[in-house]
Enzyme design. Sequence first.
Site, PDB file in Angstrom:
ATOM      1  N   LEU A 152       0.836  -1.209   0.000  1.00 54.15           N
ATOM      2  CA  LEU A 152       0.000   0.000   0.000  1.00 54.15           C
ATOM      3  C   LEU A 152       0.864   1.251   0.000  1.00 54.15           C
ATOM      4  O   LEU A 152       0.437   2.331  -0.411  1.00 54.15           O
ATOM      5  CB  LEU A 152      -0.908  -0.009   1.236  1.00 54.15           C
ATOM      6  CG  LEU A 152      -1.954  -1.128   1.285  1.00 54.15           C
ATOM      7  CD1 LEU A 152      -2.591  -1.193   2.658  1.00 54.15           C
ATOM      8  CD2 LEU A 152      -3.002  -0.911   0.214  1.00 54.15           C
ATOM      9  N   GLY A 153       2.096   1.087   0.530  1.00 54.95           N
ATOM     10  CA  GLY A 153       3.005   2.245   0.574  1.00 54.95           C
ATOM     11  C   GLY A 153       4.400   1.785   0.957  1.00 54.95           C
ATOM     12  O   GLY A 153       4.553   0.761   1.609  1.00 54.95           O
ATOM     13  N   LYS A 154       5.392   2.523   0.501  1.00 53.35           N
ATOM     14  CA  LYS A 154       6.783   2.179   0.813  1.00 53.35           C
ATOM     15  C   LYS A 154       7.478   3.419   1.361  1.00 53.35           C
ATOM     16  O   LYS A 154       7.066   4.541   1.050  1.00 53.35           O
ATOM     17  CB  LYS A 154       7.513   1.728  -0.466  1.00 53.35           C
ATOM     18  CG  LYS A 154       7.029   0.374  -1.000  1.00 53.35           C
ATOM     19  CD  LYS A 154       7.940  -0.123  -2.108  1.00 53.35           C
ATOM     20  CE  LYS A 154       7.506  -1.442  -2.722  1.00 53.35           C
ATOM     21  NZ  LYS A 154       7.062  -2.434  -1.725  1.00 53.35           N
ATOM     22  N   GLY A 155       8.496   3.203   2.182  1.00 54.60           N
ATOM     23  CA  GLY A 155       9.174   4.397   2.688  1.00 54.60           C
ATOM     24  C   GLY A 155      10.522   4.071   3.274  1.00 54.60           C
ATOM     25  O   GLY A 155      11.040   2.973   3.104  1.00 54.60           O
ATOM     26  N   PHE A 177      11.592   3.461   6.318  1.00 50.57           N
ATOM     27  CA  PHE A 177      11.814   2.409   7.338  1.00 50.57           C
ATOM     28  C   PHE A 177      11.209   1.079   6.953  1.00 50.57           C
ATOM     29  O   PHE A 177      11.322   0.117   7.662  1.00 50.57           O
ATOM     30  CB  PHE A 177      11.245   2.872   8.689  1.00 50.57           C
ATOM     31  CG  PHE A 177      11.936   4.114   9.170  1.00 50.57           C
ATOM     32  CD1 PHE A 177      11.326   5.354   9.051  1.00 50.57           C
ATOM     33  CD2 PHE A 177      13.230   4.050   9.668  1.00 50.57           C
ATOM     34  CE1 PHE A 177      11.979   6.499   9.452  1.00 50.57           C
ATOM     35  CE2 PHE A 177      13.879   5.194  10.078  1.00 50.57           C
ATOM     36  CZ  PHE A 177      13.261   6.429   9.965  1.00 50.57           C
ATOM     37  N   GLY A 178      10.445   1.051   5.859  1.00 48.79           N
ATOM     38  CA  GLY A 178       9.813  -0.216   5.498  1.00 48.79           C
ATOM     39  C   GLY A 178       8.646   0.040   4.568  1.00 48.79           C
ATOM     40  O   GLY A 178       8.662   0.997   3.803  1.00 48.79           O
ATOM     41  N   VAL A 183       4.072  -0.737   3.861  1.00 49.13           N
ATOM     42  CA  VAL A 183       2.768  -1.117   4.404  1.00 49.13           C
ATOM     43  C   VAL A 183       2.097  -2.050   3.402  1.00 49.13           C
ATOM     44  O   VAL A 183       2.063  -1.742   2.214  1.00 49.13           O
ATOM     45  CB  VAL A 183       1.859   0.118   4.596  1.00 49.13           C
ATOM     46  CG1 VAL A 183       0.542  -0.296   5.228  1.00 49.13           C
ATOM     47  CG2 VAL A 183       2.548   1.160   5.471  1.00 49.13           C
ATOM     48  N   LYS A 220       2.140  -2.762   8.715  1.00 46.16           N
ATOM     49  CA  LYS A 220       3.261  -1.862   8.482  1.00 46.16           C
ATOM     50  C   LYS A 220       4.532  -2.562   8.964  1.00 46.16           C
ATOM     51  O   LYS A 220       4.597  -2.999  10.112  1.00 46.16           O
ATOM     52  CB  LYS A 220       3.053  -0.541   9.233  1.00 46.16           C
ATOM     53  CG  LYS A 220       4.032   0.554   8.844  1.00 46.16           C
ATOM     54  CD  LYS A 220       3.759   1.873   9.550  1.00 46.16           C
ATOM     55  CE  LYS A 220       2.859   2.802   8.795  1.00 46.16           C
ATOM     56  NZ  LYS A 220       2.812   4.180   9.336  1.00 46.16           N
ATOM     57  N   ASP A 243       2.177  16.428  13.150  1.00 43.72           N
ATOM     58  CA  ASP A 243       2.546  16.278  11.734  1.00 43.72           C
ATOM     59  C   ASP A 243       1.301  16.122  10.865  1.00 43.72           C
ATOM     60  O   ASP A 243       1.243  15.260   9.993  1.00 43.72           O
ATOM     61  CB  ASP A 243       3.483  15.069  11.565  1.00 43.72           C
ATOM     62  CG  ASP A 243       4.204  15.121  10.221  1.00 43.72           C
ATOM     63  OD1 ASP A 243       4.749  14.098   9.783  1.00 43.72           O
ATOM     64  OD2 ASP A 243       4.171  16.190   9.580  1.00 43.72           O
TER      65      ASP A 243
HETATM   66  C1  LIG Z   1      -0.141   7.837   6.939  1.00 44.86           C
HETATM   67  C2  LIG Z   1       0.710   6.869   6.215  1.00 44.86           C
HETATM   68  O1  LIG Z   1       1.500   6.144   6.796  1.00 44.86           O
HETATM   69  N1  LIG Z   1       0.554   6.841   4.876  1.00 44.86           N
HETATM   70  C3  LIG Z   1       1.404   6.000   4.124  1.00 44.86           C
HETATM   71  C4  LIG Z   1       0.984   4.590   4.081  1.00 44.86           C
HETATM   72  C5  LIG Z   1       0.627   4.221   2.706  1.00 44.86           C
HETATM   73  C6  LIG Z   1      -0.468   3.206   2.810  1.00 44.86           C
HETATM   74  N2  LIG Z   1      -0.905   3.208   4.211  1.00 44.86           N
HETATM   75  C7  LIG Z   1      -2.196   2.733   4.582  1.00 44.86           C
HETATM   76  C8  LIG Z   1      -2.547   2.407   5.913  1.00 44.86           C
HETATM   77 CL1  LIG Z   1      -1.369   2.545   7.175  1.00 44.86          CL
HETATM   78  C9  LIG Z   1      -3.826   1.967   6.241  1.00 44.86           C
HETATM   79  N3  LIG Z   1      -4.786   1.846   5.313  1.00 44.86           N
HETATM   80  C10 LIG Z   1      -4.486   2.150   4.027  1.00 44.86           C
HETATM   81  N4  LIG Z   1      -5.259   2.103   2.935  1.00 44.86           N
HETATM   82  C11 LIG Z   1      -4.482   2.496   1.887  1.00 44.86           C
HETATM   83  C12 LIG Z   1      -4.974   2.570   0.526  1.00 44.86           C
HETATM   84  C13 LIG Z   1      -6.235   2.206   0.136  1.00 44.86           C
HETATM   85  N5  LIG Z   1      -6.294   2.420  -1.193  1.00 44.86           N
HETATM   86  C14 LIG Z   1      -7.437   2.183  -2.063  1.00 44.86           C
HETATM   87  N6  LIG Z   1      -5.136   2.908  -1.648  1.00 44.86           N
HETATM   88  C15 LIG Z   1      -4.301   2.982  -0.589  1.00 44.86           C
HETATM   89  C16 LIG Z   1      -2.893   3.488  -0.710  1.00 44.86           C
HETATM   90  N7  LIG Z   1      -3.223   2.814   2.280  1.00 44.86           N
HETATM   91  C17 LIG Z   1      -3.219   2.592   3.616  1.00 44.86           C
HETATM   92  C18 LIG Z   1      -0.279   4.271   4.896  1.00 44.86           C
END
Ligand SMILES: CC(=O)NC[C@@H]1CCN(c2c(Cl)cnc3[nH]c(-c4cn(C)nc4C)nc23)C1
Length: 285
Positions: free
Chosen positions: A21-24, A26-27, A29, A44, A138
């Site tokens: 769902l996301g990269k950064g 420290f790791g 998600v 995460k 933040d």
């Molecule tokens: C606040 C933060 O840590 N943001 C960066 C992380 C990226 C995905 N993270 C999610 C986290 Cl920590 C929780 N729920 C999420 N849902 C999604 C997402 C849903 N769709 C359709 N597209 C996405 C992308 N992402 C998350 C968090």
Amino acid sequence: TGSYIHRKMWCLDDFQIGRPLGKGRFGAVYLAREQKSHFILALKVLFKSALEKAQLEHQLRREIEILSHLRHPNILRFYNYFHDRTRVFLMLEYAPRGELYKELQRCKCFDETRTATYMEEISDALIYCHAQRVIHRDIKPENLLLGLRGELKLADFGWSVHAPSLRRTTLCGTTDYLAPEMIDGRPHDENVDVWCVGVLCYECLVGSAPFDAPTRLETFRRIKEVRLVFPVWVPDGAKDLISKILNHTPSLRLPLKEIMEHPWVKCKSRRILPPVHKDVNACGV
Ligand SMILES: CC(=O)NC[C@@H]1CCN(c2c(Cl)cnc3[nH]c(-c4cn(C)nc4C)nc23)C1
């Protein structure tokens, strides 16, 4: 019956891992599903080596301590955590409608109803945080996610991982949301969060941050002067609210309770509160 997802010890084998769902730094998600209950969550992953190198283990412990006590419909829920030899795993609520900043990029700007609803939601979440002496510090679109009904979910109390796509933030994070006292390195209190609510309200309505400038230095200058310029079409009610929040003196900023009760928010917000349920539901969560 204590809810299933809060059971004491978890491990990676308890989950099927889905798409990132996301990269950064420290790791990353990942979307994840708990094998037995089929409960969907966001997992995460933080690498211990990266945490040690940045000397952030103690901060992570503090974040986990804070997160585990926060329960609010507009705060992304932290369920539990576990670790193996090399990684720490945070079990977080999955926000089905993704990241607010992407939605803002897609829509360019939001209408009054959507913006006022976000103002009511984030103010309520922060009243709750501040009552527990927790300052988020933040708040910005990158740290806001969207729940099933499009409601705001305040996330990332310190651990921002970035979605795969390029973020709008410059190298060390956007400066647009810094409060004047943060720029001067003065001690800051809960009122830094109130400042960010004002900046967020402006950015949602206008589509760009109020003190946006070509250089960081110029942005800092505009923040310290509180040089607020509204496009002519911004509704008077919103201008009144934003001007009362973005005050250079932290103690003179409109308190969160009064943001929620502001006439423009009261009349434009269409906040939906989820049904209050005990901590246990169909799949025992
Ligand atoms: C606040 C933060 O840590 N943001 C960066 C992380 C990226 C995905 N993270 C999610 C986290 Cl920590 C929780 N729920 C999420 N849902 C999604 C997402 C849903 N769709 C359709 N597209 C996405 C992308 N992402 C998350 C968090």
